[in-house]
Scaffold this motif. Sequence first.
Motif, PDB file in Angstrom:
ATOM      1  N   VAL A   5      49.004  33.791   7.283  1.00  0.00           N
ATOM      2  CA  VAL A   5      48.404  33.384   8.546  1.00  0.00           C
ATOM      3  C   VAL A   5      47.740  32.019   8.377  1.00  0.00           C
ATOM      4  O   VAL A   5      47.858  31.141   9.234  1.00  0.00           O
ATOM      5  N   GLU A   6      47.110  31.845   7.244  1.00  0.00           N
ATOM      6  CA  GLU A   6      46.331  30.629   7.021  1.00  0.00           C
ATOM      7  C   GLU A   6      46.138  30.429   5.526  1.00  0.00           C
ATOM      8  O   GLU A   6      45.949  31.393   4.796  1.00  0.00           O
ATOM      9  N   LEU A   7      46.180  29.168   5.109  1.00  0.00           N
ATOM     10  CA  LEU A   7      45.996  28.823   3.705  1.00  0.00           C
ATOM     11  C   LEU A   7      44.804  27.881   3.616  1.00  0.00           C
ATOM     12  O   LEU A   7      44.756  26.879   4.335  1.00  0.00           O
ATOM     13  N   GLN A  35      43.104  37.752   1.846  1.00  0.00           N
ATOM     14  CA  GLN A  35      42.240  38.482   2.773  1.00  0.00           C
ATOM     15  C   GLN A  35      43.065  38.949   3.957  1.00  0.00           C
ATOM     16  O   GLN A  35      43.857  38.175   4.517  1.00  0.00           O
ATOM     17  N   ASP A  36      42.869  40.184   4.361  1.00  0.00           N
ATOM     18  CA  ASP A  36      43.564  40.705   5.534  1.00  0.00           C
ATOM     19  C   ASP A  36      43.022  39.997   6.782  1.00  0.00           C
ATOM     20  O   ASP A  36      41.825  40.024   7.056  1.00  0.00           O
ATOM     21  N   ALA A  37      43.911  39.350   7.516  1.00  0.00           N
ATOM     22  CA  ALA A  37      43.485  38.544   8.666  1.00  0.00           C
ATOM     23  C   ALA A  37      42.934  39.408   9.791  1.00  0.00           C
ATOM     24  O   ALA A  37      42.084  38.964  10.562  1.00  0.00           O
ATOM     25  N   ALA A  38      43.392  40.648   9.867  1.00  0.00           N
ATOM     26  CA  ALA A  38      42.937  41.528  10.949  1.00  0.00           C
ATOM     27  C   ALA A  38      41.603  42.192  10.594  1.00  0.00           C
ATOM     28  O   ALA A  38      40.619  42.076  11.329  1.00  0.00           O
ATOM     29  N   LYS A  82      41.821  23.616   5.559  1.00  0.00           N
ATOM     30  CA  LYS A  82      42.964  24.438   5.947  1.00  0.00           C
ATOM     31  C   LYS A  82      44.240  23.615   5.828  1.00  0.00           C
ATOM     32  O   LYS A  82      44.240  22.421   6.182  1.00  0.00           O
ATOM     33  N   LEU A  83      45.301  24.246   5.359  1.00  0.00           N
ATOM     34  CA  LEU A  83      46.568  23.529   5.279  1.00  0.00           C
ATOM     35  C   LEU A  83      47.183  23.416   6.662  1.00  0.00           C
ATOM     36  O   LEU A  83      47.387  24.420   7.357  1.00  0.00           O
ATOM     37  N   ASP A  84      47.470  22.182   7.052  1.00  0.00           N
ATOM     38  CA  ASP A  84      48.041  21.930   8.368  1.00  0.00           C
ATOM     39  C   ASP A  84      49.094  20.832   8.211  1.00  0.00           C
ATOM     40  O   ASP A  84      48.752  19.694   7.869  1.00  0.00           O
ATOM     41  N   GLN A  85      50.336  21.208   8.399  1.00  0.00           N
ATOM     42  CA  GLN A  85      51.437  20.253   8.252  1.00  0.00           C
ATOM     43  C   GLN A  85      51.351  19.449   6.956  1.00  0.00           C
ATOM     44  O   GLN A  85      51.341  18.204   6.968  1.00  0.00           O
ATOM     45  N   GLU A  86      51.262  20.172   5.855  1.00  0.00           N
ATOM     46  CA  GLU A  86      51.258  19.561   4.524  1.00  0.00           C
ATOM     47  C   GLU A  86      50.077  18.641   4.265  1.00  0.00           C
ATOM     48  O   GLU A  86      50.193  17.665   3.512  1.00  0.00           O
TER      49      GLU A  86
END
Lengths: 129, 129
Positions: free
Chosen positions: A72-74, A21-24, B106-110
């Motif tokens: 940006v985010e996973l 997904q486009d973050a913007a 959300k993935l945050d520091q593994e």
Amino acid sequence: MSNWLDEVRWNEQGLVPAVAQDAASGRVLTLAWMNREALAETARRGEAVYWSRSRNRLWRKGEESGHVQRLVELRLDCDGDAILLRVEQAGGIACHTGRERCFYRKLDQEAWVTTDAVITDPAAIYGKK
Amino acid sequence: MSNWLDEVRWNEQGLVPAVAQDAASGRVLTLAWMNREALAETARRGEAVYWSRSRNRLWRKGEESGHVQRLVELRLDCDGDAILLRVEQAGGIACHTGRERCFYRKLDQEAWVTTDAVITDPAAIYGKK
């Protein structure tokens, strides 16, 4: 120690669907697939890496086109069997057809109608080989 | 006469992944699966209908929870093997855990970290059976 990659429920082929997904703009750009190595490398590089089912190899998004997707985010879903990537789309083009997104067709009166224009001719993106 | 359903590239199980996105907020809510019947019924009813792989039957989203997804727009990707639904999410809750969306980690520091609060306790949504 448990590994975050172990919490993903890979399918029988060792893959999981990944939505970019486009973050913007918030636009959904692509749905692709990842295996364990692709997901690990996506997190490590900070750029989307998929598993190409047609080419049967790792596919570093943008490797030919330059249209990389900066991470940006996973995110992982409740069942652990789908990934969401929020990305910055280089060049504003995610699709191999030269469009912003792969979802460029819309259902209209029982027909798939193309709603999005080609931004750059694929021949110019990939070179005439 | 060609049918729009024939343009979808169903996988070996006759399914296609379907991404539901909130039309108002732009949030990606869920990734579920559709077979031909589910997609046809989604278009006909104007509400999301999926194929439940765990229950092995059609799943009219919201049939138990009331959290139906009203269809705003249906899209197909370049390869014809992924569907995007823009929807109005009834109750503002798409996930069976009582959260807005299934992608609440959300993935945050593994590590996968839960970022979204439960809006309504699932016991209250589904009833204590």
